[in-house]
Scaffold this active site. Structure first.
Site, PDB file in Angstrom:
ATOM      1  N   ARG A  26       0.858  -1.190   0.000  1.00 40.45           N
ATOM      2  CA  ARG A  26       0.000   0.000   0.000  1.00 40.45           C
ATOM      3  C   ARG A  26       0.894   1.239   0.000  1.00 40.45           C
ATOM      4  O   ARG A  26       1.528   1.530   1.012  1.00 40.45           O
ATOM      5  CB  ARG A  26      -0.836   0.053   1.283  1.00 40.45           C
ATOM      6  CG  ARG A  26      -2.056  -0.828   1.335  1.00 40.45           C
ATOM      7  CD  ARG A  26      -2.874  -0.410   2.557  1.00 40.45           C
ATOM      8  NE  ARG A  26      -4.000  -1.304   2.754  1.00 40.45           N
ATOM      9  CZ  ARG A  26      -4.057  -2.216   3.718  1.00 40.45           C
ATOM     10  NH1 ARG A  26      -3.049  -2.362   4.563  1.00 40.45           N
ATOM     11  NH2 ARG A  26      -5.124  -2.982   3.847  1.00 40.45           N
ATOM     12  N   ASP A  53       7.017  -6.182   3.659  1.00 40.97           N
ATOM     13  CA  ASP A  53       6.891  -7.499   3.039  1.00 40.97           C
ATOM     14  C   ASP A  53       6.507  -7.240   1.575  1.00 40.97           C
ATOM     15  O   ASP A  53       6.333  -6.092   1.170  1.00 40.97           O
ATOM     16  CB  ASP A  53       5.795  -8.280   3.783  1.00 40.97           C
ATOM     17  CG  ASP A  53       5.800  -9.777   3.467  1.00 40.97           C
ATOM     18  OD1 ASP A  53       6.682 -10.228   2.718  1.00 40.97           O
ATOM     19  OD2 ASP A  53       4.928 -10.488   3.983  1.00 40.97           O
ATOM     20  N   HIS A  99       5.193 -12.550   8.181  1.00 46.79           N
ATOM     21  CA  HIS A  99       5.796 -11.218   8.280  1.00 46.79           C
ATOM     22  C   HIS A  99       5.840 -10.744   9.736  1.00 46.79           C
ATOM     23  O   HIS A  99       6.862 -10.225  10.205  1.00 46.79           O
ATOM     24  CB  HIS A  99       5.019 -10.235   7.403  1.00 46.79           C
ATOM     25  CG  HIS A  99       5.647  -8.868   7.344  1.00 46.79           C
ATOM     26  ND1 HIS A  99       4.961  -7.754   6.924  1.00 46.79           N
ATOM     27  CD2 HIS A  99       6.896  -8.434   7.667  1.00 46.79           C
ATOM     28  CE1 HIS A  99       5.766  -6.693   6.985  1.00 46.79           C
ATOM     29  NE2 HIS A  99       6.937  -7.079   7.443  1.00 46.79           N
ATOM     30  N   ASP A 121       0.044  -0.639   8.115  1.00 45.91           N
ATOM     31  CA  ASP A 121       0.218   0.500   7.202  1.00 45.91           C
ATOM     32  C   ASP A 121      -1.069   1.234   6.870  1.00 45.91           C
ATOM     33  O   ASP A 121      -1.039   2.271   6.193  1.00 45.91           O
ATOM     34  CB  ASP A 121       0.895   0.027   5.910  1.00 45.91           C
ATOM     35  CG  ASP A 121       0.128  -1.108   5.227  1.00 45.91           C
ATOM     36  OD1 ASP A 121      -0.928  -1.535   5.756  1.00 45.91           O
ATOM     37  OD2 ASP A 121       0.593  -1.582   4.176  1.00 45.91           O
ATOM     38  N   ASP A 122      -2.206   0.746   7.339  1.00 51.03           N
ATOM     39  CA  ASP A 122      -3.475   1.402   7.014  1.00 51.03           C
ATOM     40  C   ASP A 122      -4.103   2.057   8.242  1.00 51.03           C
ATOM     41  O   ASP A 122      -5.318   2.252   8.292  1.00 51.03           O
ATOM     42  CB  ASP A 122      -4.458   0.403   6.398  1.00 51.03           C
ATOM     43  CG  ASP A 122      -4.787  -0.745   7.341  1.00 51.03           C
ATOM     44  OD1 ASP A 122      -4.089  -0.907   8.372  1.00 51.03           O
ATOM     45  OD2 ASP A 122      -5.743  -1.494   7.054  1.00 51.03           O
ATOM     46  N   ASP A 200      -4.170 -13.058  14.732  1.00 45.67           N
ATOM     47  CA  ASP A 200      -4.922 -12.281  15.723  1.00 45.67           C
ATOM     48  C   ASP A 200      -5.989 -13.137  16.409  1.00 45.67           C
ATOM     49  O   ASP A 200      -6.178 -13.045  17.631  1.00 45.67           O
ATOM     50  CB  ASP A 200      -5.501 -10.991  15.127  1.00 45.67           C
ATOM     51  CG  ASP A 200      -6.201 -11.190  13.795  1.00 45.67           C
ATOM     52  OD1 ASP A 200      -6.092 -12.289  13.198  1.00 45.67           O
ATOM     53  OD2 ASP A 200      -6.861 -10.247  13.325  1.00 45.67           O
ATOM     54  N   SER A 231      -8.757  -9.007   4.156  1.00 46.27           N
ATOM     55  CA  SER A 231     -10.124  -9.335   4.595  1.00 46.27           C
ATOM     56  C   SER A 231     -11.187  -8.721   3.679  1.00 46.27           C
ATOM     57  O   SER A 231     -12.378  -8.835   3.955  1.00 46.27           O
ATOM     58  CB  SER A 231     -10.343  -8.883   6.034  1.00 46.27           C
ATOM     59  OG  SER A 231     -10.086  -7.504   6.167  1.00 46.27           O
TER      60      SER A 231
END
Length: 356
Positions: A26, A53, A99, A121-122, A200, A231
């Protein structure tokens, strides 16, 4: 002459708390990094490490454009991961777990930090993101019944939180992720058994959680802008894009957070919940009995929890039997401007992992 003896009154050296940013493909990682660098109070105390990654060239260029402001490390193994045929569509989740394992290994093994804040990163962070984690670190070190501090409230939509109580923090049995702090000791425990995928949800299993809780805020200190990801935006349009990002700086390092230690918390939070008058869901939805102040809605059983959560706009999914943002089965939120505790009976004895 001998050097001067260090003064015993010297201010304690603040700990170095790195922020690990997990990036892939991204180029919008810029939005994440811009806010981190804008709000961090010190480059020395809060080094930013971007672990990339995927080998995506455009994203690598964006990260490189920050020069020495961030450390850029690259996950060396970009090979395909053999997965069971029925998991072929989940390859992305296997890559993410690989990662995470590598990047956390770098932070704790190679760089030898004693704690780290993990973001993806988001995520965009709040102005007091660093203040929050700096204040919570001593609490995490002192209370062995805690295993993480998270910036995220799963039910943090604007109409479901009290923005006037931006300083309010909770304990939760649900691992929230999405901007979270862990100690090196926890990585020592998790690394040998780190999962191949779905890290998670694996964290949310009783074998990993081991009865421990996280700290989470009333008002989120992160929001996610990443609709496109592994997702595929499944929760994004329904919940995540409505999360309220805190915009009022709270001086957490000057506040007393000892109320979050387990014994103190249960002495204050549980009586507050169970002394709140009980109402029926119809009374809440009809906006009746406004005079009562904070109220409690009691559920027995999985189906009742899910029905109430759906009716009131809460996230209704359970992981290993634990509701999102729940503590001892209790979910605290705001509904039509009043505090509501969705709670099991007072004689609650623990989560049932078969609830899902």
């Amino acid at each position: 002459a001998a050097p001067p003896a260090p003064s015993s009154a010297a201010a304690p050296v603040p700990p170095v708390l790195p922020v690990l940013v997990l990036a892939c493909d991204r180029s919008s990682v810029r939005r994440c990094l811009d806010k981190l660098l804008r709000y961090r109070p010190s480059a020395q105390r809060f080094p930013v490490i971007v672990s990339q990654d995927c080998g995506h060239a455009e994203t690598a260029r964006v990260i490189a454009s920050y020069g020495d402001a961030v450390a850029h490390i690259r996950q060396p193994d970009l090979s395909d991961i053999p997965v069971p045929p029925e998991h072929r569509k989940f390859q992305g989740y296997y890559r993410i777990a690989r990662h995470y394992r590598w990047a956390l290994g770098q932070v704790f093994r190679t760089f030898r930090y004693r704690a780290a804040i993990v973001v993806e990163d988001d995520l965009e962070v709040a102005p007091d993101f660093f203040e929050y984690f700096e204040a919570a670190l001593p609490l995490l070190r002192a209370d062995r019944t805690l295993w993480c501090v998270s910036a995220w409230n799963d039910n943090g939509r604007e109409q479901m939180v009290d923005v006037s109580q931006a300083e309010l923090l909770y304990r939760t049995d649900f691992f929230p992720g999405l901007g979270w702090l862990l100690l090196a000791e926890l990585w020592d425990e998790l690394e040998p058994k780190w999962p191949r995928a779905f890290w998670d949800d694996w964290m949310r299993q009783p074998e990993q959680r081991r009865g421990r809780s996280c700290v989470r805020p009333e008002v989120s200190r992160t929001v996610t802008f990443g609709r496109k990801g592994v997702s595929h935006g499944q929760f994004f349009d329904q919940y995540l894009k409505f999360i309220k990002l805190n915009d009022r700086f709270v001086p957490f390092t000057q506040l007393d957070l000892s109320y979050l230690k387990k014994d103190e918390y249960e002495r204050s939070f549980l009586p507050r919940v169970y002394s709140a008058p009980e109402v029926r869901v119809e009374e809440l939805q009809g906006n009746r009995r406004r005079d009562l102040g904070a109220v409690r809605l009691q559920y027995r059983g999985r189906d009742a929890f899910k029905a109430f959560a759906k009716a009131l706009g809460l996230m209704d999914d359970l992981k290993s039997g634990v509701p999102r943002a729940g503590y001892r089965g209790i979910v605290s939120f705001v509904y039509r401007g009043r505090r509501v505790y969705l709670a099991p009976p007072q004689d609650w004895t623990g989560y049932d992992p078969t609830w899902s």
